[in-house]
Structures are given as structure tokens and as C-alpha cells.
Design a protein around this motif. Structure first.
Motif, PDB file in Angstrom:
ATOM      1  N   MET A  74     -12.583  12.082   2.424  1.00  0.00           N
ATOM      2  CA  MET A  74     -12.814  11.807   1.007  1.00  0.00           C
ATOM      3  C   MET A  74     -12.742  13.088   0.166  1.00  0.00           C
ATOM      4  O   MET A  74     -12.145  13.115  -0.903  1.00  0.00           O
ATOM      5  CB  MET A  74     -14.199  11.160   0.871  1.00  0.00           C
ATOM      6  CG  MET A  74     -14.428  10.505  -0.460  1.00  0.00           C
ATOM      7  SD  MET A  74     -13.263   9.145  -0.700  1.00  0.00           S
ATOM      8  CE  MET A  74     -13.694   8.638  -2.322  1.00  0.00           C
ATOM      9  N   ALA A  99      -9.271  14.054  -0.350  1.00  0.00           N
ATOM     10  CA  ALA A  99      -8.611  13.202  -1.343  1.00  0.00           C
ATOM     11  C   ALA A  99      -8.919  13.702  -2.754  1.00  0.00           C
ATOM     12  O   ALA A  99      -8.039  13.799  -3.607  1.00  0.00           O
ATOM     13  CB  ALA A  99      -9.096  11.768  -1.186  1.00  0.00           C
ATOM     14  N   ILE A 154      -6.348  15.105  -5.592  1.00  0.00           N
ATOM     15  CA  ILE A 154      -6.293  14.595  -6.975  1.00  0.00           C
ATOM     16  C   ILE A 154      -6.428  15.747  -7.966  1.00  0.00           C
ATOM     17  O   ILE A 154      -5.704  15.841  -8.949  1.00  0.00           O
ATOM     18  CB  ILE A 154      -7.415  13.551  -7.216  1.00  0.00           C
ATOM     19  CG1 ILE A 154      -7.123  12.295  -6.402  1.00  0.00           C
ATOM     20  CG2 ILE A 154      -7.532  13.198  -8.692  1.00  0.00           C
ATOM     21  CD1 ILE A 154      -8.279  11.304  -6.353  1.00  0.00           C
ATOM     22  N   VAL A 157      -3.194  17.702  -8.136  1.00  0.00           N
ATOM     23  CA  VAL A 157      -2.154  16.980  -8.881  1.00  0.00           C
ATOM     24  C   VAL A 157      -2.467  17.021 -10.367  1.00  0.00           C
ATOM     25  O   VAL A 157      -1.594  17.246 -11.210  1.00  0.00           O
ATOM     26  CB  VAL A 157      -2.048  15.517  -8.378  1.00  0.00           C
ATOM     27  CG1 VAL A 157      -1.142  14.691  -9.292  1.00  0.00           C
ATOM     28  CG2 VAL A 157      -1.524  15.491  -6.954  1.00  0.00           C
ATOM     29  N   LEU A 158      -3.747  16.820 -10.680  1.00  0.00           N
ATOM     30  CA  LEU A 158      -4.179  16.854 -12.080  1.00  0.00           C
ATOM     31  C   LEU A 158      -3.863  18.209 -12.718  1.00  0.00           C
ATOM     32  O   LEU A 158      -3.324  18.287 -13.830  1.00  0.00           O
ATOM     33  CB  LEU A 158      -5.684  16.571 -12.145  1.00  0.00           C
ATOM     34  CG  LEU A 158      -6.315  16.565 -13.528  1.00  0.00           C
ATOM     35  CD1 LEU A 158      -5.752  15.426 -14.363  1.00  0.00           C
ATOM     36  CD2 LEU A 158      -7.820  16.448 -13.428  1.00  0.00           C
ATOM     37  N   LEU A 172      -0.105  18.492 -13.272  1.00  0.00           N
ATOM     38  CA  LEU A 172       0.349  17.674 -14.391  1.00  0.00           C
ATOM     39  C   LEU A 172      -0.074  18.261 -15.729  1.00  0.00           C
ATOM     40  O   LEU A 172       0.700  18.286 -16.680  1.00  0.00           O
ATOM     41  CB  LEU A 172      -0.208  16.250 -14.264  1.00  0.00           C
ATOM     42  CG  LEU A 172       0.488  15.379 -13.231  1.00  0.00           C
ATOM     43  CD1 LEU A 172      -0.292  14.092 -13.018  1.00  0.00           C
ATOM     44  CD2 LEU A 172       1.903  15.057 -13.677  1.00  0.00           C
ATOM     45  N   LEU A 173      -1.285  18.735 -15.768  1.00  0.00           N
ATOM     46  CA  LEU A 173      -1.778  19.314 -17.021  1.00  0.00           C
ATOM     47  C   LEU A 173      -0.979  20.537 -17.408  1.00  0.00           C
ATOM     48  O   LEU A 173      -0.609  20.720 -18.564  1.00  0.00           O
ATOM     49  CB  LEU A 173      -3.267  19.669 -16.895  1.00  0.00           C
ATOM     50  CG  LEU A 173      -4.233  18.489 -17.022  1.00  0.00           C
ATOM     51  CD1 LEU A 173      -5.655  18.951 -16.773  1.00  0.00           C
ATOM     52  CD2 LEU A 173      -4.120  17.812 -18.381  1.00  0.00           C
ATOM     53  N   CYS A 193       2.404  19.415 -18.612  1.00  0.00           N
ATOM     54  CA  CYS A 193       2.309  18.851 -19.957  1.00  0.00           C
ATOM     55  C   CYS A 193       2.086  19.946 -20.989  1.00  0.00           C
ATOM     56  O   CYS A 193       2.619  19.898 -22.084  1.00  0.00           O
ATOM     57  CB  CYS A 193       1.168  17.854 -20.050  1.00  0.00           C
ATOM     58  SG  CYS A 193       1.571  16.316 -19.227  1.00  0.00           S
ATOM     59  N   GLN A 208       5.338  21.265 -22.033  1.00  0.00           N
ATOM     60  CA  GLN A 208       6.131  20.352 -22.848  1.00  0.00           C
ATOM     61  C   GLN A 208       5.583  20.221 -24.261  1.00  0.00           C
ATOM     62  O   GLN A 208       6.314  19.910 -25.179  1.00  0.00           O
ATOM     63  CB  GLN A 208       6.161  18.972 -22.190  1.00  0.00           C
ATOM     64  CG  GLN A 208       7.055  18.927 -20.962  1.00  0.00           C
ATOM     65  CD  GLN A 208       6.910  17.629 -20.208  1.00  0.00           C
ATOM     66  OE1 GLN A 208       6.160  16.751 -20.614  1.00  0.00           O
ATOM     67  NE2 GLN A 208       7.599  17.516 -19.089  1.00  0.00           N
ATOM     68  N   GLN A 209       4.288  20.444 -24.405  1.00  0.00           N
ATOM     69  CA  GLN A 209       3.676  20.205 -25.705  1.00  0.00           C
ATOM     70  C   GLN A 209       4.082  21.240 -26.754  1.00  0.00           C
ATOM     71  O   GLN A 209       3.934  20.994 -27.934  1.00  0.00           O
ATOM     72  CB  GLN A 209       2.162  20.195 -25.557  1.00  0.00           C
ATOM     73  CG  GLN A 209       1.653  18.882 -24.959  1.00  0.00           C
ATOM     74  CD  GLN A 209       0.191  18.949 -24.597  1.00  0.00           C
ATOM     75  OE1 GLN A 209      -0.450  19.957 -24.819  1.00  0.00           O
ATOM     76  NE2 GLN A 209      -0.318  17.881 -24.025  1.00  0.00           N
ATOM     77  N   GLU A 256       5.989  22.805 -29.285  1.00  0.00           N
ATOM     78  CA  GLU A 256       7.137  22.479 -30.125  1.00  0.00           C
ATOM     79  C   GLU A 256       7.024  23.295 -31.398  1.00  0.00           C
ATOM     80  O   GLU A 256       5.989  23.314 -32.056  1.00  0.00           O
ATOM     81  CB  GLU A 256       7.162  20.980 -30.433  1.00  0.00           C
ATOM     82  CG  GLU A 256       8.484  20.498 -30.958  1.00  0.00           C
ATOM     83  CD  GLU A 256       9.643  20.806 -30.022  1.00  0.00           C
ATOM     84  OE1 GLU A 256      10.519  21.591 -30.433  1.00  0.00           O
ATOM     85  OE2 GLU A 256       9.679  20.296 -28.897  1.00  0.00           O
ATOM     86  N   LEU A 257       8.083  23.990 -31.706  1.00  0.00           N
ATOM     87  CA  LEU A 257       8.043  24.904 -32.844  1.00  0.00           C
ATOM     88  C   LEU A 257       8.261  24.159 -34.160  1.00  0.00           C
ATOM     89  O   LEU A 257       8.779  23.047 -34.162  1.00  0.00           O
ATOM     90  CB  LEU A 257       9.142  25.950 -32.693  1.00  0.00           C
ATOM     91  CG  LEU A 257       9.119  26.809 -31.432  1.00  0.00           C
ATOM     92  CD1 LEU A 257      10.234  27.841 -31.486  1.00  0.00           C
ATOM     93  CD2 LEU A 257       7.782  27.510 -31.277  1.00  0.00           C
ATOM     94  N   PRO A 258       7.922  24.791 -35.271  1.00  0.00           N
ATOM     95  CA  PRO A 258       8.298  24.228 -36.568  1.00  0.00           C
ATOM     96  C   PRO A 258       9.827  24.192 -36.681  1.00  0.00           C
ATOM     97  O   PRO A 258      10.527  24.704 -35.819  1.00  0.00           O
ATOM     98  CB  PRO A 258       7.710  25.207 -37.587  1.00  0.00           C
ATOM     99  CG  PRO A 258       6.729  26.019 -36.836  1.00  0.00           C
ATOM    100  CD  PRO A 258       7.168  26.040 -35.412  1.00  0.00           C
ATOM    101  N   LYS A 275      17.276  23.213 -33.525  1.00  0.00           N
ATOM    102  CA  LYS A 275      16.377  22.179 -33.013  1.00  0.00           C
ATOM    103  C   LYS A 275      17.220  20.981 -32.595  1.00  0.00           C
ATOM    104  O   LYS A 275      17.904  20.359 -33.418  1.00  0.00           O
ATOM    105  CB  LYS A 275      15.360  21.755 -34.073  1.00  0.00           C
ATOM    106  CG  LYS A 275      14.484  20.637 -33.540  1.00  0.00           C
ATOM    107  CD  LYS A 275      13.140  20.599 -34.178  1.00  0.00           C
ATOM    108  CE  LYS A 275      12.294  19.576 -33.420  1.00  0.00           C
ATOM    109  NZ  LYS A 275      10.928  19.589 -33.784  1.00  0.00           N
ATOM    110  N   LEU A 329      12.226  21.505 -27.859  1.00  0.00           N
ATOM    111  CA  LEU A 329      13.580  21.136 -28.289  1.00  0.00           C
ATOM    112  C   LEU A 329      14.247  22.238 -29.107  1.00  0.00           C
ATOM    113  O   LEU A 329      15.359  22.051 -29.593  1.00  0.00           O
ATOM    114  CB  LEU A 329      13.523  19.853 -29.120  1.00  0.00           C
ATOM    115  CG  LEU A 329      13.092  18.579 -28.388  1.00  0.00           C
ATOM    116  CD1 LEU A 329      13.056  17.395 -29.354  1.00  0.00           C
ATOM    117  CD2 LEU A 329      14.022  18.276 -27.223  1.00  0.00           C
TER     118      LEU A 329
END
Lengths: 283, 152
Positions: free
Chosen positions: B1, B4, B8, B11-12, B15-16, B19, B22-23, B25-27, B85, B131
Motif C-alpha cells: 500500500m 502504491a 501515485i 505520477v502526481l 503531471l504537475l 502541466c 504547458q501553462q 503562455e506569453l502575452p 504566436k 504557443l
């Protein structure tokens, strides 16, 4: 255990993608106005362009419309000297019409006539619309060409220690013939090469260490002769740039060698308008 | 356990962090350029995106959301600031490749022309921020990089 992990992972993925969307839209939502300003001039840059051209007499007389139209179907093909003229024209167009809608195919990779007529095993190509391609392909892709101005030969002269005018002018003629076959309704016009400045300094990349104004003068005469023999129209750029001593004034040069400054490019553009007014009669 | 939960957590964390990348993003490019202009000594550049994006890079108007392409307003040099862009991820991939091609071309050109700019070209910055794709060939590249980093 694996079964328990799957929904947790899916949940996490969803959470991440939602967060990402929120982050992306926030800064962009405030930028609609700036999207509009992309089409206008930043004030500082505009001032600079005006400063660069405010002595210009580009197309300032009553024959503006005719002379602009004269260049609408023109394509200027050339080497790094032409690239300097292109950059000047593109910038000047931000404040006033310049050479109509003429298009430019120019490069700074040291392109030579030998490259363009297949005399090199590994030729340089123009990079146009993002890809390297033969000049014939580029010109075939452009609509409405009625004139092709050529400014070439400089790199054939400087890339070998002892250049042969006969070889270079024969290449020039071959290129003209190739282009005339490709564009039978277009007129091919050769622009004579510019003089260099008085200084004997040469950049390291010049193989021909005897490259000087006497060589350029002789080459220009050779090109003119070839043009006369073959009824090819000439725009004598060399004459419009040389001073009374037959050299390129320092003010017309950007690199202490031969490449044109904005003032030099402006002089060429003004002479092109004169050429257009005379319908190219002043050979 | 316990294993496990550790899995998790790992993986968390992965992923964080993914992300988080990816978050960013320029003006819009005009805003980024305005920040560059006000945050550096850069001056006298002119936007020629309407001509040079297509002729130099083969990027047509329909391929991007917004773009700027600044060159020096007087004389010619290798100085270029291109900020595009893209509309989506696949478009960004294509534009990034085209900017790579442009940088290669500038490097090649400088062997025969404008050789004095070789050090500036060697330190050029090609980057992808979400982008937004950018090619910065400028004597102020370090200051400009700091401006980009300030958006993180």
C-alpha cells in the motif's frame, strides 16, 4: 491496485488541462488592442524611418503614379547588395510608396552567377518563402512579372583569385537566356555592379585580394558590352553611385567595402525612378 | 500500500510539473516586444512582419494568430526579433522549424557578409514558450531573455 490508480490519474490529467486553459486565456484576453497595433508603426521606429528617408526625393514629382506602376510587375533578383536595397525599400514602404509593388529575391549567402546557371557542384540557392529553391522555381511561382532586374556577378568576381570576365559574362548571358525562356513576356534588365569605396581594405571572405575599382570598372564595361551585343537593357547603377573619382562615396557604404548604406540604396531607388521615367531608354 | 501511494505521488509530481510547463503562455507578440523595447536599450527597430514573415520564413497570414518581425530601421544588420504566436500546437511545431531554418540561414549568410555580427548570431536565442515562438538575434539578447523569464 492498478484499477484504483486509473481514475486518480484521469482526474489529475483533467485538473491539469483545466488549469492550463485558464492560464492561457488570461494574458491573451487583454491583447486585442495590441493585435491592431501590429499593423501600425511603433512611434520610435517610425521616427527612425522618417529620419532615414526625409532627404529622399523618391517619386516626389507629378509622375509618381506612372513610375510606381512601372515597377508593379518588377522582380529584383540579386546578391547581398540587392538585399541591402530590399531592406531599404521594405522599410521605406512603411512611410511612402517605393518602387510600386516590386518584389525582391535577394540573399546574403554570397550567391553567384555560377550558382544560378549550374556551374557549381554544390550551388547556393535563394531562400524564398522559407525554403531554398532554384531561381527558376521562385520566378515561376510569382504572378504578373513583366520585368526582371538582375544584379549579380560580384561574387563571381571576388570568389576566385583570377576571375575571367569572359566566363562570368557568358554565365550572365546564359542566365538571361534561361529566364527569358521561362518568362518570354518579361523584359530582363541588367543592373551594373556598384563601385567600391576608395579604401583598399577587403573583408577576409574575399578570395580575390586584387579586387578593386579598376577591376570593377573593367567588369562593368564587359557586362555592358555583352548587353549591347545581345540587346539586353542595362540600368547603369555603377554610374549613379560613383563620384567624380569613380569610387563609391563612403556615405553610400555601410561596411567600408561595397555594401550600400541607406543613403546609397536611396540613390539607387531615385535613379530607378529616373530610369522608369525614361522607360529604360537611358542605357 | 505504501508503494502504491509513493507511485501515485510520483505520477502526481510528474503531471504537475508537465502541466506547469504547458501553462506558460506569453502575452501577444506586440506586448512582448513592447516589454523588450521598454526593458532594454533597443531602439530604432521597425516591424516588417507583413513582408518578411512570408518572404523570409514562408509563414503566411493564415498560419498564426499574431506576429511581429523587427529589423533595424536604418542600415542592414543581422539584428532580428521575430515573435510569432501560433494558433495551435501543430502550427507552433511548423513555425518553430521555420525559425530554426531562418537562424541557420542567418548563420550561413554571416560567413560571407556582415561577418562582424558572428558573435551576436552565435548567442541568438530560439525559444518556444507555449504557443509563442521567438527568434532573437540581438546584442541585447541576455536582457531580452530575462524579460521572457519574467513571464514565468
Amino acid at each position: 491496485m492498478k484499477h484504483r490508480l486509473i481514475p486518480i490519474l484521469c482526474l489529475l490529467l483533467l485538473l491539469c488541462s483545466c488549469g492550463s486553459e485558464a492560464e492561457m486565456t488570461t494574458p491573451c484576453e487583454t491583447t486585442e488592442a495590441s493585435e491592431i497595433t501590429v499593423m501600425t508603426e511603433p512611434p520610435a521606429a517610425e521616427t527612425s524611418v522618417v529620419a532615414a528617408t526625409d532627404e529622399a526625393t523618391v517619386g516626389e514629382d507629378s509622375e509618381d503614379i506612372d513610375t510606381e506602376k512601372y515597377f508593379d510587375g518588377a522582380v529584383f533578383v540579386g546578391d547581398s547588395i540587392m538585399e541591402g536595397i530590399r531592406q531599404y525599400v521594405v522599410r521605406t514602404r512603411k512611410v511612402q510608396p517605393t518602387l510600386g509593388e516590386a518584389r525582391f529575391v535577394a540573399t546574403t549567402v554570397g550567391i553567384s552567377l555560377a550558382d544560378l546557371v549550374g556551374d557549381k557542384a554544390q550551388p547556393n540557392y535563394y531562400r524564398y518563402n522559407g525554403k531554398e529553391q532554384p531561381i527558376e522555381d521562385i520566378l515561376s511561382s510569382l504572378d504578373g512579372i513583366d520585368k526582371v532586374f538582375l544584379l549579380l556577378g560580384q561574387n563571381d568576381l571576388v570568389s576566385v583569385a583570377e576571375p575571367s570576365f569572359d566566363v562570368i559574362t557568358e554565365r550572365y548571358l546564359r542566365l538571361v537566356c534561361n529566364l527569358q525562356t521561362l518568362l518570354p513576356d518579361a523584359e530582363i534588365i541588367i543592373m551594373t555592379n556598384p563601385p567600391k569605396v576608395a579604401s583598399s581594405w577587403l573583408p577576409n571572405y574575399v578570395e580575390n585580394r586584387s579586387f578593386d575599382n579598376s577591376l570593377i570598372d573593367a567588369f562593368v564595361e564587359s557586362v555592358k558590352e555583352m548587353c549591347t551585343d545581345n540587346e539586353i537593357r542595362v540600368f547603369d547603377m555603377h554610374s549613379c553611385l560613383e563620384n567624380e573619382d569613380g569610387i563609391l562615396p563612403d556615405g553610400y557604404c555601410r561596411d567600408g567595402y561595397i555594401h550600400l548604406s541607406d543613403e546609397g540604396a536611396q540613390t539607387v531607388v531615385n535613379a530607378l525612378y529616373e530610369f522608369a521615367k525614361n522607360k529604360g531608354e537611358a542605357k | 500500500m505504501k508503494k502504491a501511494f509513493l507511485a501515485i505521488a510520483a505520477v502526481l509530481a510528474l503531471l504537475l510539473s508537465a502541466c506547469g510547463e504547458q501553462q506558460i503562455e506569453l502575452p501577444m507578440p506586440t506586448e512582448v516586444y513592447a516589454a523588450i523595447e521598454s526593458g532594454t536599450e533597443i531602439d530604432g527597430m521597425i516591424d516588417v512582419a507583413d513582408d518578411f514573415l512570408m518572404t523570409n520564413l514562408g509563414i503566411g497570414e493564415g498560419e498564426y494568430e499574431s506576429a511581429v518581425y523587427y529589423i533595424t530601421a536604418i542600415g542592414d544588420s543581422c539584428e532580428e526579433i521575430i515573435i510569432v504566436k501560433a494558433k495551435d500546437e501543430s502550427g507552433a511545431d511548423v513555425i518553430y522549424e521555420k525559425l530554426e531554418g531562418r537562424l541557420e540561414y542567418i548563420e550561413k549568410s554571416a560567413q560571407n557578409y556582415l561577418t562582424e555580427y558572428l558573435p551576436m548570431i552565435a548567442s541568438a536565442e530560439l525559444r518556444r514558450d507555449g504557443l509563442t515562438l521567438s527568434l532573437i538575434v540581438s546584442p541585447h539578447v541576455e536582457q531580452i531573455k530575462a524579460i521572457y523569464e519574467s513571464y514565468r
